[in-house]
Design a protein around this motif. Sequence first.
Motif, PDB file in Angstrom:
ATOM      1  N   SER A 158      31.610  54.735  57.395  1.00 48.64           N
ATOM      2  CA  SER A 158      32.041  55.201  56.029  1.00 48.64           C
ATOM      3  C   SER A 158      31.159  54.706  55.012  1.00 48.64           C
ATOM      4  N   MET A 159      30.384  55.627  54.121  1.00 48.37           N
ATOM      5  CA  MET A 159      29.775  55.101  52.908  1.00 48.37           C
ATOM      6  C   MET A 159      30.587  55.748  51.692  1.00 48.37           C
ATOM      7  N   ASP A 160      31.799  55.869  51.629  1.00 54.63           N
ATOM      8  CA  ASP A 160      32.339  56.389  50.705  1.00 54.63           C
ATOM      9  C   ASP A 160      32.846  55.081  49.793  1.00 54.63           C
ATOM     10  N   LEU A 161      32.129  54.987  48.880  1.00 53.91           N
ATOM     11  CA  LEU A 161      32.288  53.970  47.686  1.00 53.91           C
ATOM     12  C   LEU A 161      33.458  53.965  46.979  1.00 53.91           C
ATOM     13  N   SER A 162      34.301  54.945  47.035  1.00 52.05           N
ATOM     14  CA  SER A 162      35.670  55.104  46.423  1.00 52.05           C
ATOM     15  C   SER A 162      36.636  54.119  47.233  1.00 52.05           C
ATOM     16  N   GLU A 163      36.304  53.879  48.379  1.00 48.24           N
ATOM     17  CA  GLU A 163      37.306  52.960  49.224  1.00 48.24           C
ATOM     18  C   GLU A 163      36.839  51.414  49.114  1.00 48.24           C
ATOM     19  N   ARG A 164      37.706  50.526  48.716  1.00 48.50           N
ATOM     20  CA  ARG A 164      37.529  49.187  48.602  1.00 48.50           C
ATOM     21  C   ARG A 164      37.085  48.454  49.580  1.00 48.50           C
ATOM     22  N   VAL A 165      37.335  48.901  50.965  1.00 48.13           N
ATOM     23  CA  VAL A 165      36.732  48.122  51.943  1.00 48.13           C
ATOM     24  C   VAL A 165      35.206  48.413  52.229  1.00 48.13           C
ATOM     25  N   VAL A 166      34.938  49.540  51.848  1.00 46.04           N
ATOM     26  CA  VAL A 166      33.579  50.232  52.028  1.00 46.04           C
ATOM     27  C   VAL A 166      32.748  49.478  50.946  1.00 46.04           C
ATOM     28  N   ARG A 167      33.110  49.124  49.639  1.00 48.43           N
ATOM     29  CA  ARG A 167      32.432  48.363  48.679  1.00 48.43           C
ATOM     30  C   ARG A 167      32.301  47.144  49.235  1.00 48.43           C
ATOM     31  N   GLN A 214      27.218  62.344  42.606  1.00 43.67           N
ATOM     32  CA  GLN A 214      28.512  62.859  43.197  1.00 43.67           C
ATOM     33  C   GLN A 214      29.784  62.787  42.435  1.00 43.67           C
ATOM     34  N   ARG A 215      29.502  62.095  41.134  1.00 41.98           N
ATOM     35  CA  ARG A 215      30.598  61.685  40.074  1.00 41.98           C
ATOM     36  C   ARG A 215      31.753  61.290  40.903  1.00 41.98           C
ATOM     37  N   GLY A 216      31.581  60.347  41.474  1.00 37.12           N
ATOM     38  CA  GLY A 216      32.936  59.789  42.284  1.00 37.12           C
ATOM     39  C   GLY A 216      33.682  58.860  41.570  1.00 37.12           C
ATOM     40  N   GLN A 217      34.996  58.588  42.124  1.00 36.79           N
ATOM     41  CA  GLN A 217      35.942  57.849  41.385  1.00 36.79           C
ATOM     42  C   GLN A 217      36.360  56.840  42.454  1.00 36.79           C
ATOM     43  N   MET A 218      36.544  55.817  41.920  1.00 42.01           N
ATOM     44  CA  MET A 218      36.967  54.517  42.687  1.00 42.01           C
ATOM     45  C   MET A 218      38.559  54.465  43.102  1.00 42.01           C
ATOM     46  N   LYS A 219      39.028  54.104  44.081  1.00 42.03           N
ATOM     47  CA  LYS A 219      40.149  53.970  44.457  1.00 42.03           C
ATOM     48  C   LYS A 219      40.572  52.560  44.321  1.00 42.03           C
ATOM     49  N   PHE A 220      41.716  52.210  43.726  1.00 44.90           N
ATOM     50  CA  PHE A 220      42.108  50.656  43.644  1.00 44.90           C
ATOM     51  C   PHE A 220      43.332  50.397  44.606  1.00 44.90           C
ATOM     52  N   ASP A 221      43.109  49.384  45.045  1.00 44.57           N
ATOM     53  CA  ASP A 221      44.594  48.921  46.010  1.00 44.57           C
ATOM     54  C   ASP A 221      45.339  48.285  45.077  1.00 44.57           C
ATOM     55  N   LEU A 222      46.700  48.311  45.058  1.00 45.49           N
ATOM     56  CA  LEU A 222      47.418  47.725  44.055  1.00 45.49           C
ATOM     57  C   LEU A 222      48.508  46.711  44.963  1.00 45.49           C
TER      58      LEU A 222
END
Length: 164
Positions: free
Chosen positions: A88-97, A156-164
């Motif tokens: 996966s290259m989905d930068l919205s996911e923490r593990v990918v970043r 892509q105007r992506g948004q990051m997801k943050f784990d809480l």
Amino acid sequence: MKSMKLYRVSSLLMGLLFAYSASVQLDDHDWYFWLPLYVCAGFVNLVQGISLTPRWRFAAKLGLGLGLCLLMKVVAEDIVYGLAGFWSMDLSERVVREKIGSGLVVVSMFLQLKALDSSSYKNGKRRMQISTCVQCGMILLAGVAYGLPFVFFVVQRGQMKFDL
């Protein structure tokens, strides 16, 4: 000699990117893993971009080791919990970043160590000659490191997801 300048600019760009990455780790829940990694990688790249010196070989090896450990940690976490998928290259996911960040550090430290190995002394003076493969690798690495976020956030105007 022109490619040597590109190598230095690429090293400086990677050093700045890693310094920025270190600065945003303090609000992370596991900052104590990532801050030393990015500080070490940023330092090595900035120093090597200014003046190729074998004095910091230990720091480059430390960065490589830390990067490999954290890359394995993130890949294992991704596989065990099925978070994003290995490719996966989905930068919205923490593990990918985190996977991409640690991968960039590993490749960068490997290239910096190869650059130190390929340069040599002649008649008591440092000969600044780095293999073409290492120079091209560093240039490509900087292009990928700056290109991925640009494509994700701007195109892509992506948004990051943050784990809480």
